[in-house]
Design a protein around this motif. Structure first.
Motif, PDB file in Angstrom:
ATOM      1  N   ALA A   1      -6.082  15.352   2.478  1.00 27.47           N
ATOM      2  CA  ALA A   1      -6.169  14.497   1.288  1.00 27.47           C
ATOM      3  C   ALA A   1      -4.784  14.142   0.766  1.00 27.47           C
ATOM      4  N   ALA A   2      -3.891  15.094   0.834  1.00 38.19           N
ATOM      5  CA  ALA A   2      -2.526  14.832   0.368  1.00 38.19           C
ATOM      6  C   ALA A   2      -1.842  13.793   1.233  1.00 38.19           C
ATOM      7  N   GLN A   3      -2.088  13.856   2.582  1.00 33.56           N
ATOM      8  CA  GLN A   3      -1.474  12.877   3.477  1.00 33.56           C
ATOM      9  C   GLN A   3      -2.026  11.476   3.196  1.00 33.56           C
ATOM     10  N   GLU A   4      -3.371  11.395   2.973  1.00 32.62           N
ATOM     11  CA  GLU A   4      -3.973  10.099   2.662  1.00 32.62           C
ATOM     12  C   GLU A   4      -3.447   9.558   1.340  1.00 32.62           C
ATOM     13  N   LYS A   5      -3.298  10.441   0.388  1.00 33.46           N
ATOM     14  CA  LYS A   5      -2.747  10.051  -0.914  1.00 33.46           C
ATOM     15  C   LYS A   5      -1.323   9.514  -0.779  1.00 33.46           C
ATOM     16  N   LYS A   6      -0.582  10.140   0.079  1.00 30.43           N
ATOM     17  CA  LYS A   6       0.808   9.713   0.296  1.00 30.43           C
ATOM     18  C   LYS A   6       0.864   8.338   0.939  1.00 30.43           C
ATOM     19  N   THR A   7      -0.072   8.105   1.944  1.00 29.26           N
ATOM     20  CA  THR A   7      -0.101   6.800   2.631  1.00 29.26           C
ATOM     21  C   THR A   7      -0.451   5.685   1.650  1.00 29.26           C
ATOM     22  N   LEU A   8      -1.451   5.927   0.792  1.00 22.66           N
ATOM     23  CA  LEU A   8      -1.845   4.917  -0.199  1.00 22.66           C
ATOM     24  C   LEU A   8      -0.718   4.647  -1.194  1.00 22.66           C
ATOM     25  N   ALA A   9       0.014   5.700  -1.539  1.00 23.36           N
ATOM     26  CA  ALA A   9       1.134   5.515  -2.481  1.00 23.36           C
ATOM     27  C   ALA A   9       2.216   4.635  -1.876  1.00 23.36           C
ATOM     28  N   LEU A  10       2.472   4.813  -0.545  1.00 14.40           N
ATOM     29  CA  LEU A  10       3.485   3.984   0.118  1.00 14.40           C
ATOM     30  C   LEU A  10       3.044   2.520   0.152  1.00 14.40           C
ATOM     31  N   GLU A  11       1.742   2.298   0.457  1.00  9.40           N
ATOM     32  CA  GLU A  11       1.245   0.925   0.496  1.00  9.40           C
ATOM     33  C   GLU A  11       1.316   0.284  -0.902  1.00  9.40           C
ATOM     34  N   ALA A  12       0.972   1.072  -1.947  1.00 10.62           N
ATOM     35  CA  ALA A  12       1.032   0.536  -3.317  1.00 10.62           C
ATOM     36  C   ALA A  12       2.468   0.194  -3.710  1.00 10.62           C
ATOM     37  N   GLU A  13       3.404   0.998  -3.262  1.00  9.99           N
ATOM     38  CA  GLU A  13       4.812   0.731  -3.569  1.00  9.99           C
ATOM     39  C   GLU A  13       5.273  -0.555  -2.912  1.00  9.99           C
ATOM     40  N   THR A  14       4.797  -0.778  -1.650  1.00  5.54           N
ATOM     41  CA  THR A  14       5.177  -2.015  -0.943  1.00  5.54           C
ATOM     42  C   THR A  14       4.619  -3.244  -1.665  1.00  5.54           C
ATOM     43  N   LEU A  15       3.320  -3.194  -2.095  1.00  4.07           N
ATOM     44  CA  LEU A  15       2.722  -4.305  -2.834  1.00  4.07           C
ATOM     45  C   LEU A  15       3.465  -4.555  -4.155  1.00  4.07           C
ATOM     46  N   LYS A  16       3.840  -3.478  -4.805  1.00  2.00           N
ATOM     47  CA  LYS A  16       4.531  -3.614  -6.083  1.00  2.00           C
ATOM     48  C   LYS A  16       5.872  -4.312  -5.913  1.00  2.00           C
ATOM     49  N   LYS A  17       6.597  -3.967  -4.851  1.00  4.85           N
ATOM     50  CA  LYS A  17       7.898  -4.603  -4.602  1.00  4.85           C
ATOM     51  C   LYS A  17       7.728  -6.101  -4.336  1.00  4.85           C
ATOM     52  N   ARG A  18       6.678  -6.465  -3.528  1.00  2.86           N
ATOM     53  CA  ARG A  18       6.447  -7.881  -3.231  1.00  2.86           C
ATOM     54  C   ARG A  18       6.104  -8.651  -4.506  1.00  2.86           C
ATOM     55  N   LEU A  19       5.291  -8.062  -5.415  1.00  3.83           N
ATOM     56  CA  LEU A  19       4.942  -8.719  -6.670  1.00  3.83           C
ATOM     57  C   LEU A  19       6.169  -8.913  -7.556  1.00  3.83           C
ATOM     58  N   VAL A  20       7.059  -7.913  -7.567  1.00  5.17           N
ATOM     59  CA  VAL A  20       8.286  -8.033  -8.376  1.00  5.17           C
ATOM     60  C   VAL A  20       9.128  -9.192  -7.888  1.00  5.17           C
ATOM     61  N   LEU A  21       9.232  -9.321  -6.540  1.00  2.63           N
ATOM     62  CA  LEU A  21      10.029 -10.421  -5.987  1.00  2.63           C
ATOM     63  C   LEU A  21       9.408 -11.770  -6.357  1.00  2.63           C
ATOM     64  N   LEU A  22       8.069 -11.871  -6.291  1.00  2.99           N
ATOM     65  CA  LEU A  22       7.393 -13.134  -6.632  1.00  2.99           C
ATOM     66  C   LEU A  22       7.580 -13.466  -8.111  1.00  2.99           C
ATOM     67  N   GLU A  23       7.462 -12.453  -8.988  1.00  2.00           N
ATOM     68  CA  GLU A  23       7.655 -12.701 -10.411  1.00  2.00           C
ATOM     69  C   GLU A  23       9.063 -13.180 -10.692  1.00  2.00           C
ATOM     70  N   ARG A  24      10.043 -12.584  -9.988  1.00  2.00           N
ATOM     71  CA  ARG A  24      11.433 -13.007 -10.181  1.00  2.00           C
ATOM     72  C   ARG A  24      11.605 -14.462  -9.742  1.00  2.00           C
ATOM     73  N   THR A  25      10.940 -14.827  -8.598  1.00  2.00           N
ATOM     74  CA  THR A  25      11.042 -16.208  -8.098  1.00  2.00           C
ATOM     75  C   THR A  25      10.388 -17.177  -9.070  1.00  2.00           C
ATOM     76  N   LEU A  26       9.202 -16.814  -9.611  1.00  2.00           N
ATOM     77  CA  LEU A  26       8.500 -17.693 -10.550  1.00  2.00           C
ATOM     78  C   LEU A  26       9.264 -17.857 -11.859  1.00  2.00           C
ATOM     79  N   SER A  27       9.967 -16.772 -12.277  1.00  2.00           N
ATOM     80  CA  SER A  27      10.749 -16.888 -13.515  1.00  2.00           C
ATOM     81  C   SER A  27      11.893 -17.873 -13.358  1.00  2.00           C
ATOM     82  N   GLU A  28      12.377 -18.010 -12.109  1.00  2.00           N
ATOM     83  CA  GLU A  28      13.447 -18.980 -11.861  1.00  2.00           C
ATOM     84  C   GLU A  28      12.907 -20.415 -11.867  1.00  2.00           C
ATOM     85  N   PHE A  29      11.607 -20.578 -11.563  1.00  2.00           N
ATOM     86  CA  PHE A  29      10.997 -21.914 -11.487  1.00  2.00           C
ATOM     87  C   PHE A  29      10.385 -22.365 -12.815  1.00  2.00           C
TER      88      PHE A  29
END
Length: 1009
Positions: free
Chosen positions: A594-622
């Motif tokens: 369960a801990a390993q699965e939890k860790k994998t989901l946390a990594l995927e959530a971190e990746t999605l969060k980084k992509r959203l931050v980049l998109l928000e930064r791009t939209l703020s420029e537009f």
């Protein structure tokens, strides 16, 4: 005393904190302190003695500054801590000093640190009570310092008596004799002191110096004083009459000498007057010349003013000529400038035409420049419109991507929440299972420990019963021996009884049944019985203490086991641990997954969060891209309209040709303007210069006229002054050279005339005084004074002699009167004290008899040791008879009996190794004797600091056997030595090493950890 622990810091050679644990050494019974010379071995014994008594083993370094380590800082701390057991009590002593502050001390008994002893006196009394020994006795009996007993063997009877007196406290026996002897000595000293004073002072008398009786000397000197006092009075009167006569003659001689001096002074004044009158004419001529020079002072001033005016006139004429020439040149330049000024109007009109043409061309050039700028602005605005169009497309694509990522993130959060809930459930189940397993394990451990404690209690109870039986038997044996030993104190007295001689105890001369010491009663047997009883008693105490501790431990284990059962509950009290262990393993594996699965989901959530931050930064420029595009289009249309209007104004003109033409016109206009300004400035400057020069010429003319008028006036006044003085110009100039000497000529002439007048007055006054004074005969007066002086000297000598004899007699009588009284008083006291001292000191004194008894007891036990150590060869005995056939005064000097030669000789003739054996035997005999004669004292520890290096192999073996014998009696033996063979024979060792500025360090070897 059983040492337990010693700590040193900043003490002698031990700079750093150092600790010695004696408990392990106590189990060995014998240990060695070894190290190079000077490493600090003896400092260990010094620390023990210092902790107990506040002193070192030797008096050489008893001051705090001697014991304080010289390796520590002035503000550092010196500290010694010593813990030991005596009987059933535990004692902890601490002495310390910080910097140069007073030394502090503390004694804690049985761990009662709430009521420590801190005063020096009470600690000293407590140690004497606990150990039964003073510091000196401790160093002689428990600590055997280097060379002390070897020195004791060869010491004189007087030195031995002092040592034994300290050890056995026989001072009270000597107090009566010492007091009587002191009284006699004091009285005799007072009598001798008074007689010495009388004999030394009677030499000041002429009639009593041959007498010897103090009373006769005093009477004769009193009579002699009265006679000398009368003689001194007569001589004093004669002296006073002569002194008065001499004073009158001295006054007459002074007047005579003054008259002669005044006559001689008059003759000198008359000679000076004649010389001055001869020089009077010269100084009168000098005075007339000075008057003439003073009258010429005004003429000299006129002459100087005339010369200055002539010089100024010459300078003025030269300047006027230069100014006229410069003014003429200026006039010519001004005329030329006036001719050139007629062309200035034509040049000004031509310049105005050029300026109008320049202004027209500049307007056209400005239109062309504005057109170029508007065209560039159009290009920039067109590029901006293109960029904003592309940016608007990118913004729409980014918004679509952000919506997709937000949807994916919400789905993943729901999945992570389910995994976290499953993980927490597994974790809680694991904790509960682990806690239950821990309680079951603790239950099993307590059961096992309780079983072992019950077995140990059974064994200890059996051992305690056996130890109590052994203790009771040893106690009965010791009680029987002690009763017999109480009677053994009579043995030395009974052995010393002589038929017909009085008994030292009862005084009877008849001795029908003297006490005999049983053969089976020996000091060694008593010591062994005492040791057996003490060992049995100590064993019972330790077993009882161990049994009590074991029972307390078992009760504690039962209570803890019962508490553990209550915490487990009824359903888990008898539960097996194995199923729990398997359940723990399963929960651990599922939790890990369960801990390993939890860790994998946390990594995927971190990746999605980084992509959203980049998109928000791009939209703020537009942000507001559409509005910016509309504004850019409006600006572009306005700029194109302005470009059309600018093209209409500029027409077909070329910007390059127009620029070149404009530059040429500007250069021509600037050159023409510069020429006009230069011509105008030059004409104005020349006009101003001409005006200034004409004004200067006019001023110079006026100055010239004034100067000519002044020259005429000065010339007339100077000529008139010369006519009045009837002088020509040449004569005036000649006298002018001496004008500076006028003051000195006048002063010297006036000084001379004043001195001449003063001399004449003095001569008249001196003649008048001499004519009125009487005539004196100084020679006759001197002869009379000499005659009186001779008589006065004789009278003074007679007076001084009489006064000196009287003063000497007074000084002597001042000492003799009280000295005679003291002599008579102390002579009577001395007679009484002498009779008492003779009675108390003849024969053998009582104190010496007691000291001899103690020394015989020590020698008896020491010879048992020496006999074994020397293979029966040597035996120590006291010297009974001196060379004069009488007993020595003290009777404590020692000889050694040699069985090989059947002779006795002085103990100081023993060799180094033999001397060591005798010294060690003497020290051990003294220790044994003290333990036997003092009830309740047990010497459980002995330290030896002696020279084993002087022994050969055989002697070393014998010495080691003796030491092992002491150890076998239950004592702890510590030896200081650097002999290598002792290091091999004695396994337990304290090795001391000196590391220079770091101080001494030690390590314990040969002891199992």
């Amino acid at each position: 005393m059983i040492p337990l622990r010693l700590e040193m810091e900043g003490f002698l050679t031990f700079r750093e904190p150092t600790r010695i644990d004696f408990q392990a050494l106590n189990e060995e019974g014998l240990f060695l302190i070894s190290g190079p010379t000077g490493s600090g071995k003896t400092s260990i014994f010094d620390a023990i003695t210092y902790a107990l008594y506040g002193v070192a083993t030797t008096s050489v370094r008893n001051a705090a500054s001697d014991l304080r380590s010289h390796l520590i800082a002035p503000e550092g701390t010196m500290r010694v801590f010593f813990e030991f057991r005596s009987g059933e009590h535990l004692y902890a002593l601490t002495r310390w000093q910080t910097g140069q502050r007073p030394i502090k001390q503390q004694l804690i008994i049985d761990g009662d640190d709430a009521h420590p002893l801190t005063k020096v006196g009470e600690i000293k009394e407590k140690m004497a009570e606990v150990l039964g020994l003073t510091a000196d006795q401790f160093c002689q009996i428990v600590l055997l310092p280097q060379g002390e007993f070897r020195n004791f063997l060869g010491a004189s009877s007087k030195e031995k008596s002092e040592i034994l007196r300290k050890l056995f406290a026989t001072g009270p026996y000597a107090k009566v004799r010492d007091r009587v002897h002191e009284l006699f000595g004091n009285a005799d000293a007072k009598v001798k002191e008074a007689k010495t004073i009388i004999d030394s002072q009677k030499k000041g008398s002429l009639v009593a110096r041959e007498e010897d009786a103090p009373e006769t000397i005093l009477a004769l000197m009193e009579e002699e004083r009265q006679r000398e006092e009368g003689l001194r009075s007569v001589k004093a009167q004669e002296r006073e009459a002569l002194i008065k006569r001499k004073e009158r003659l001295s006054q007459d001689l002074v007047q005579s000498l003054k008259q002669e001096k005044d006559q001689k002074a008059l003759e000198n004044l008359m000679a000076d007057l004649q010389r001055l009158e001869a020089e009077e004419g010269v100084f009168l001529e000098a005075l007339e010349k000075a008057d003439l020079l003073r009258s010429l002072a005004a003429v000299v001033v006129l002459y100087d003013q005339l010369q200055a005016a002539r010089s100024k006139k010459k300078e003025l004429l030269e300047l006027q000529e230069q100014l006229s020439n410069r003014h003429q040149a200026t006039k010519e330049q001004w005329a030329e400038s006036l001719v050139r000024s007629k062309t200035w109007d034509d040049q000004a009109r031509h310049r105005e035409e050029m300026l109008a043409a320049i202004k027209k061309k500049e307007a056209t050039l400005e239109d062309l420049t504005l057109l170029a700028q508007e065209q560039q602005q159009e290009q920039r605005e067109a590029a901006t419109v293109s960029t904003l169009s592309q940016q608007l497309k990118k913004e729409e694509a980014a918004r679509e991507e952000r919506e997709a990522l937000l949807h994916q993130e919400r789905a993943q959060q729901q999945k992570s929440l389910k995994v976290q809930e499953r993980y927490e459930a597994l974790r809680e189940a694991y904790r509960e299972c682990e806690a239950l397993l821990e309680r079951l394990t603790k239950r099993d451990q307590l059961r096992e420990a309780l079983q072992q404690e019950d077995v140990q209690q059974t064994n200890q109870s059996e051992e305690l019963i056996e130890a109590q039986r052994i203790q009771e038997a040893a106690k009965k044996t010791l009680t029987t021996l002690k009763k017999e030993w109480e009677m053994s104190g009579l043995a030395p007295f009974s052995q010393a009884l002589v038929p017909g001689a009085p008994c030292p105890l009862c005084g009877s001369t008849h001795h029908p049944m003297p006490y005999e010491l049983p053969k089976e009663l020996t000091s060694e047997g008593m010591a062994k019985a005492q040791q057996l009883f003490d060992a049995a008693q100590e064993g019972v105490r330790r077993l009882e203490e161990a049994l009590r501790f074991s029972k307390k431990e078992a009760a504690r284990l039962r209570a803890e086991l019962e508490g553990q059962r209550e915490r487990l509950g009824k359903q888990d009290q008898d539960r097996d641990k194995e199923p729990l262990i398997q359940e723990l393993k399963r929960l651990e594996e599922e939790g890990r997954a369960a801990a390993q699965e939890k860790k994998t989901l946390a990594l995927e959530a971190e990746t999605l969060k980084k992509r959203l931050v980049l998109l928000e930064r791009t939209l703020s420029e537009f942000t507001d891209t559409s509005q910016a595009l509309r504004s850019a289009l409006e600006l572009l249309f306005a700029t194109r309209s302005r470009i059309q209007e600018a093209k209409k104004r500029a027409g077909d003109a070329s910007w390059q040709s127009l620029t070149q033409s404009l530059q040429t016109l500007r250069k021509e206009e600037q050159a023409l303007q510069k020429i006009i300004r230069q011509e105008q400035e030059m004409h104005r400057s020349l006009s101003e210069q001409m005006a200034r020069e004409e004004e200067q010429l006019k001023s110079r003319k006026e100055q010239e006229e004034e100067l000519l008028s002044l020259l005429a006036e000065l010339s007339q006044r100077f000529s008139s002054a010369l006519s009045k003085k009837e002088l020509t110009l040449d004569a005036f100039l000649f006298l002018k050279k001496d004008l500076a000497q006028e003051a000195s000529l006048r002063k010297s002439a006036q000084d001379f005339m004043e001195r001449l007048k003063r001399t004449r007055t003095q001569c008249e006054v001196q003649k008048e005084a001499l004519s009125q004074s009487p005539a004196w005969d100084s020679e006759a007066i001197r002869e009379e004074i000499e005659e009186v002086q001779q008589k006065l000297s004789a009278a003074q000598e007679a007076y001084d002699a009489a006064n000196g004899r009287l003063s000497r007699l007074d000084s002597c009588l001042l000492e003799i009167r009280p000295a005679t009284a003291d002599f008579l008083y102390w002579s009577a006291q001395r007679e009484v004290a002498h009779n008492l001292d003779y009675t108390c000191s003849r024969g053998t004194t009582f104190e010496n008899y007691v000291l001899s008894y103690y020394l015989d007891g020590v020698l008896l036990l020491a010879n048992e040791r020496l006999k074994a150590m020397s293979a029966g060869r040597y035996h120590l005995i006291r010297q009974e008879v001196g060379q004069d056939g009488r007993r020595k005064i003290e009777g404590l000097e020692l000889n050694v009996f040699d069985a090989y030669s059947n002779t006795q000789r002085d103990v100081r003739t023993l060799s180094g190794g033999e001397s060591f054996k005798a010294a060690m035997a003497m020290a051990l005999g003294l220790s044994d004797f003290i333990q036997e004669t003092r009830a309740g004292m047990r010497l459980e520890t002995i330290f030896i600091d002696e020279g084993f290096g002087t022994l050969d192999q055989e002697s070393l073996d014998i010495a080691m056997e003796t030491i092992l014998d002491i150890q076998g009696q239950g004592r702890l033996v510590g030896i200081i030595s650097h002999v290598e063979e002792l290091k091999e024979r004695i396994p337990a060792k304290i090795m001391v090493e000196n590391r220079g500025a770091q101080g001494s360090f030690l390590s314990i070897q040969g002891i199992a950890p």
